[in-house]
Structure formats: structure tokens, C-alpha cells
Design a protein around this motif. Structure first.
Motif, PDB file in Angstrom:
ATOM      1  N   ILE A   1     -13.825  26.194  -3.539  1.00  0.00           N
ATOM      2  CA  ILE A   1     -15.171  25.610  -3.539  1.00  0.00           C
ATOM      3  C   ILE A   1     -16.084  26.352  -2.566  1.00  0.00           C
ATOM      4  N   MET A   2     -15.510  26.754  -1.424  1.00  0.00           N
ATOM      5  CA  MET A   2     -16.293  27.504  -0.435  1.00  0.00           C
ATOM      6  C   MET A   2     -16.724  28.862  -1.004  1.00  0.00           C
ATOM      7  N   GLU A   3     -15.772  29.556  -1.631  1.00  0.00           N
ATOM      8  CA  GLU A   3     -16.043  30.902  -2.154  1.00  0.00           C
ATOM      9  C   GLU A   3     -17.043  30.891  -3.310  1.00  0.00           C
ATOM     10  N   GLU A   4     -16.973  29.873  -4.158  1.00  0.00           N
ATOM     11  CA  GLU A   4     -17.821  29.879  -5.349  1.00  0.00           C
ATOM     12  C   GLU A   4     -19.198  29.269  -5.109  1.00  0.00           C
ATOM     13  N   ALA A   5     -19.375  28.641  -3.903  1.00  0.00           N
ATOM     14  CA  ALA A   5     -20.588  27.838  -3.662  1.00  0.00           C
ATOM     15  C   ALA A   5     -21.893  28.602  -3.886  1.00  0.00           C
ATOM     16  N   GLU A   6     -21.911  29.888  -3.521  1.00  0.00           N
ATOM     17  CA  GLU A   6     -23.192  30.613  -3.594  1.00  0.00           C
ATOM     18  C   GLU A   6     -23.575  31.011  -5.021  1.00  0.00           C
ATOM     19  N   ILE A   7     -22.630  30.907  -5.959  1.00  0.00           N
ATOM     20  CA  ILE A   7     -22.965  31.264  -7.347  1.00  0.00           C
ATOM     21  C   ILE A   7     -23.248  29.987  -8.133  1.00  0.00           C
ATOM     22  N   VAL A   8     -24.513  29.769  -8.435  1.00  0.00           N
ATOM     23  CA  VAL A   8     -24.885  28.490  -9.053  1.00  0.00           C
ATOM     24  C   VAL A   8     -24.802  28.502 -10.586  1.00  0.00           C
ATOM     25  N   GLN A   9     -24.730  29.687 -11.184  1.00  0.00           N
ATOM     26  CA  GLN A   9     -24.616  29.752 -12.645  1.00  0.00           C
ATOM     27  C   GLN A   9     -23.262  29.166 -13.070  1.00  0.00           C
ATOM     28  N   PRO A  10     -23.220  28.418 -14.183  1.00  0.00           N
ATOM     29  CA  PRO A  10     -21.952  27.834 -14.621  1.00  0.00           C
ATOM     30  C   PRO A  10     -20.907  28.917 -14.912  1.00  0.00           C
ATOM     31  N   TYR A  11     -19.650  28.558 -14.708  1.00  0.00           N
ATOM     32  CA  TYR A  11     -18.575  29.534 -14.888  1.00  0.00           C
ATOM     33  C   TYR A  11     -18.367  29.892 -16.365  1.00  0.00           C
ATOM     34  N   PHE A  12     -17.742  31.045 -16.578  1.00  0.00           N
ATOM     35  CA  PHE A  12     -17.345  31.476 -17.919  1.00  0.00           C
ATOM     36  C   PHE A  12     -15.844  31.286 -18.071  1.00  0.00           C
ATOM     37  N   ASN A  13     -15.397  30.836 -19.224  1.00  0.00           N
ATOM     38  CA  ASN A  13     -13.976  30.790 -19.531  1.00  0.00           C
ATOM     39  C   ASN A  13     -13.606  32.165 -20.091  1.00  0.00           C
TER      40      ASN A  13
ATOM     41  N   LYS B   1     -15.806  25.465   5.540  1.00  0.00           N
ATOM     42  CA  LYS B   1     -15.042  26.228   6.526  1.00  0.00           C
ATOM     43  C   LYS B   1     -14.450  25.293   7.580  1.00  0.00           C
ATOM     44  N   LYS B   2     -15.266  24.336   8.036  1.00  0.00           N
ATOM     45  CA  LYS B   2     -14.784  23.368   9.026  1.00  0.00           C
ATOM     46  C   LYS B   2     -13.674  22.498   8.438  1.00  0.00           C
ATOM     47  N   MET B   3     -13.858  22.102   7.164  1.00  0.00           N
ATOM     48  CA  MET B   3     -12.839  21.274   6.512  1.00  0.00           C
ATOM     49  C   MET B   3     -11.520  22.040   6.410  1.00  0.00           C
ATOM     50  N   LEU B   4     -11.622  23.321   6.048  1.00  0.00           N
ATOM     51  CA  LEU B   4     -10.420  24.159   5.913  1.00  0.00           C
ATOM     52  C   LEU B   4      -9.637  24.219   7.220  1.00  0.00           C
TER      53      LEU B   4
ATOM     54  N   GLY C   1     -28.782  23.641  -8.132  1.00  0.00           N
ATOM     55  CA  GLY C   1     -28.582  24.239  -6.806  1.00  0.00           C
ATOM     56  C   GLY C   1     -27.111  24.341  -6.441  1.00  0.00           C
ATOM     57  N   LYS C   2     -26.860  24.573  -5.162  1.00  0.00           N
ATOM     58  CA  LYS C   2     -25.487  24.684  -4.674  1.00  0.00           C
ATOM     59  C   LYS C   2     -24.758  23.352  -4.796  1.00  0.00           C
ATOM     60  N   LEU C   3     -23.443  23.445  -5.012  1.00  0.00           N
ATOM     61  CA  LEU C   3     -22.626  22.237  -5.125  1.00  0.00           C
ATOM     62  C   LEU C   3     -21.941  21.910  -3.806  1.00  0.00           C
ATOM     63  N   ALA C   4     -21.957  22.855  -2.879  1.00  0.00           N
ATOM     64  CA  ALA C   4     -21.280  22.633  -1.600  1.00  0.00           C
ATOM     65  C   ALA C   4     -21.905  23.501  -0.527  1.00  0.00           C
ATOM     66  N   ASP C   5     -21.662  23.119   0.723  1.00  0.00           N
ATOM     67  CA  ASP C   5     -22.140  23.895   1.857  1.00  0.00           C
ATOM     68  C   ASP C   5     -20.955  24.688   2.425  1.00  0.00           C
ATOM     69  N   PRO C   6     -20.977  26.017   2.307  1.00  0.00           N
ATOM     70  CA  PRO C   6     -19.831  26.829   2.746  1.00  0.00           C
ATOM     71  C   PRO C   6     -19.445  26.611   4.209  1.00  0.00           C
ATOM     72  N   GLU C   7     -20.436  26.349   5.068  1.00  0.00           N
ATOM     73  CA  GLU C   7     -20.140  26.134   6.496  1.00  0.00           C
ATOM     74  C   GLU C   7     -19.291  24.879   6.684  1.00  0.00           C
ATOM     75  N   ILE C   8     -19.651  23.845   5.952  1.00  0.00           N
ATOM     76  CA  ILE C   8     -18.894  22.587   6.054  1.00  0.00           C
ATOM     77  C   ILE C   8     -17.498  22.771   5.451  1.00  0.00           C
TER      78      ILE C   8
END
Ligand SMILES: [Zn+2]
Length: 212
Positions: A148-160, A123-126, A114-121
Motif C-alpha cells: 500500500i505504501m509503494e503503490e500510494a503515489e500512483i492513483v490510476q487504477p491497476y491493470f490485470n 512507514k510508521k505503521m511498518l 486522489g491518493k488512497l494512503a499516506d506513505p509516511e503513515i
């Protein structure tokens, strides 16, 4: 995330993939959530990251039957193909033997998908961080939270992208160009805090090869 210590500590199998740090973080979250389930709690990661050589996760625990069953669906395995870089999350019952390219899959997990972070939270931290600090450390922290906020909605692992272009037998293109190409084709594409050469996208590896 060394395979043996991983098995001992987190009761999970790891792999040395190009997204090893995201895999490690997801295995850790998988372990924590399995521990929480046993005590009747569902988890919601609100902020998690891998920086230098450590992982850190912040999560909410909730006693909710509905969220617990949703959580259970987030615990899966990942099937990785070292030949073509294909990777997909699958439940134990749906594991496949071979990748579309014909090579055998290697499996890791169980892990959190699932998601690794909550974008709303985030945003508040930022907002808080930008109010508090103007120095270099503050700027670095802002950058980390922003990614972390921007990437949160993409749950697939990143590509190098270096690995991707190596498979394509071409020179690496600029990150912005790669993002632009993927977005033009209707996919999401973001930078990631996990790696300066990493790209998060909801496109499959085969779609990436075609687009780039
Ligand atoms: Zn393959």
C-alpha cells in the motif's frame, strides 16, 4: 460493488471492470468525502485497503477551505473502454463519448481519484508492526502495508496483466519483467495489494501495449 446496491448505498454507478475492487474502494471514498463536504470537512485518506471481500478506509477530516476545494477536484468519473482496457478519470464536463480505439466509453462514479494512503503513515505503521510481531500474521500485515505504501503515489487504477497480455495475444510475462520494461521506458510501475496479477503504472494502456 454490485451495480444496484452501489447506486442505492453510495449514490454512484459502478462497473464490472478488471480493477473492480479498486473501483469499489474509490466509490466508497467518494461517497464518504461527499458526505464530509456537506458538513464543511475535507478528507485525507491515510490508509485504505480492499482485502478479501471488504473495504476499509481510515481518513483524517479537516475544516479547511483550501483543502476542501482541492478535495472537490479529486471527485471525478472514470471512463472505461471494455474493448481496449483504456481508462481515464474525467470531470463531468469533460466526459467523452468514444475511446481513442473507436469503442464507446462506459462511465462509473462519482469516485475519489486522489491518493488512497499516506506513505509516511504507512512507514510508521511498518516500523511498529515489525517491532511487534514475527509470526505469519505479522509478516502478512507487513507485506500488505508495504504494498500500500509503494503503490500510494500512483492513483490510476491497476491493470490485470493477464487481461493485458490476452489483448496482446501473447503469453503472460513475469511481473518483475513487466515492471522492469515499464521502468526502463521512464514510467512508474508497482505491484498492488489489490491483486497478485495487478500492476499499478502511470503509463496509459496504449503505452503499455507498445512497451510490452
Ligand atoms: Zn478503447
Amino acid at each position: 460493488t454490485y451495480p444496484k446496491s452501489c447506486q442505492k448505498k453510495y449514490d454512484a454507478v459502478s462497473l464490472r471492470t478488471d480493477y473492480y475492487n479498486e473501483l469499489g474502494l474509490r466509490i466508497l471514498l467518494g461517497f464518504i468525502s461527499r458526505c464530509a463536504f456537506r458538513n464543511g470537512y475535507a478528507v485525507e485518506p491515510i490508509f485504505s485497503h480492499s482485502t478479501k471481500h471488504y473495504f476499509r478506509v481510515y481518513l483524517k477530516l479537516r475544516k479547511s477551505k483550501r483543502e476542501l476545494s482541492e478535495n472537490l477536484e479529486n471527485i471525478m468519473y472514470i471512463q472505461h473502454c471494455f474493448k481496449c482496457l483504456n481508462r481515464s478519470y474525467r470531470s463531468l464536463a469533460d466526459l467523452k463519448e468514444k475511446c481513442e480505439c473507436g469503442n464507446s466509453f462506459r462511465n462509473a462514479g462519482p469516485l475519489w481519484t486522489g491518493k488512497l494512503a499516506d506513505p509516511e503513515i504507512c512507514k510508521k505503521m511498518l516500523k511498529k508492526v515489525s517491532e511487534l510481531s514475527e509470526n505469519l500474521e505479522g509478516k502478512e500485515l507487513e507485506r500488505l502495508i508495504g504494498l500500500i505504501m509503494e503503490e500510494a503515489e500512483i492513483v490510476q487504477p491497476y491493470f490485470n496483466i493477464h487481461k493485458v497480455y490476452k489483448k496482446l495475444e501473447r503469453n503472460v510475462e513475469a511481473m518483475n519483467r513487466v515492471i522492469e520494461k515499464l521502468e526502463k521506458n521512464g514510467f512508474k510501475a508497482r505491484r498492488t495489494h489489490f491483486s497478485n496479477f495487478g500492476i499499478k503504472t502511470n503509463a496509459s494502456v496504449f503505452e503499455i501495449y507498445q512497451i510490452l
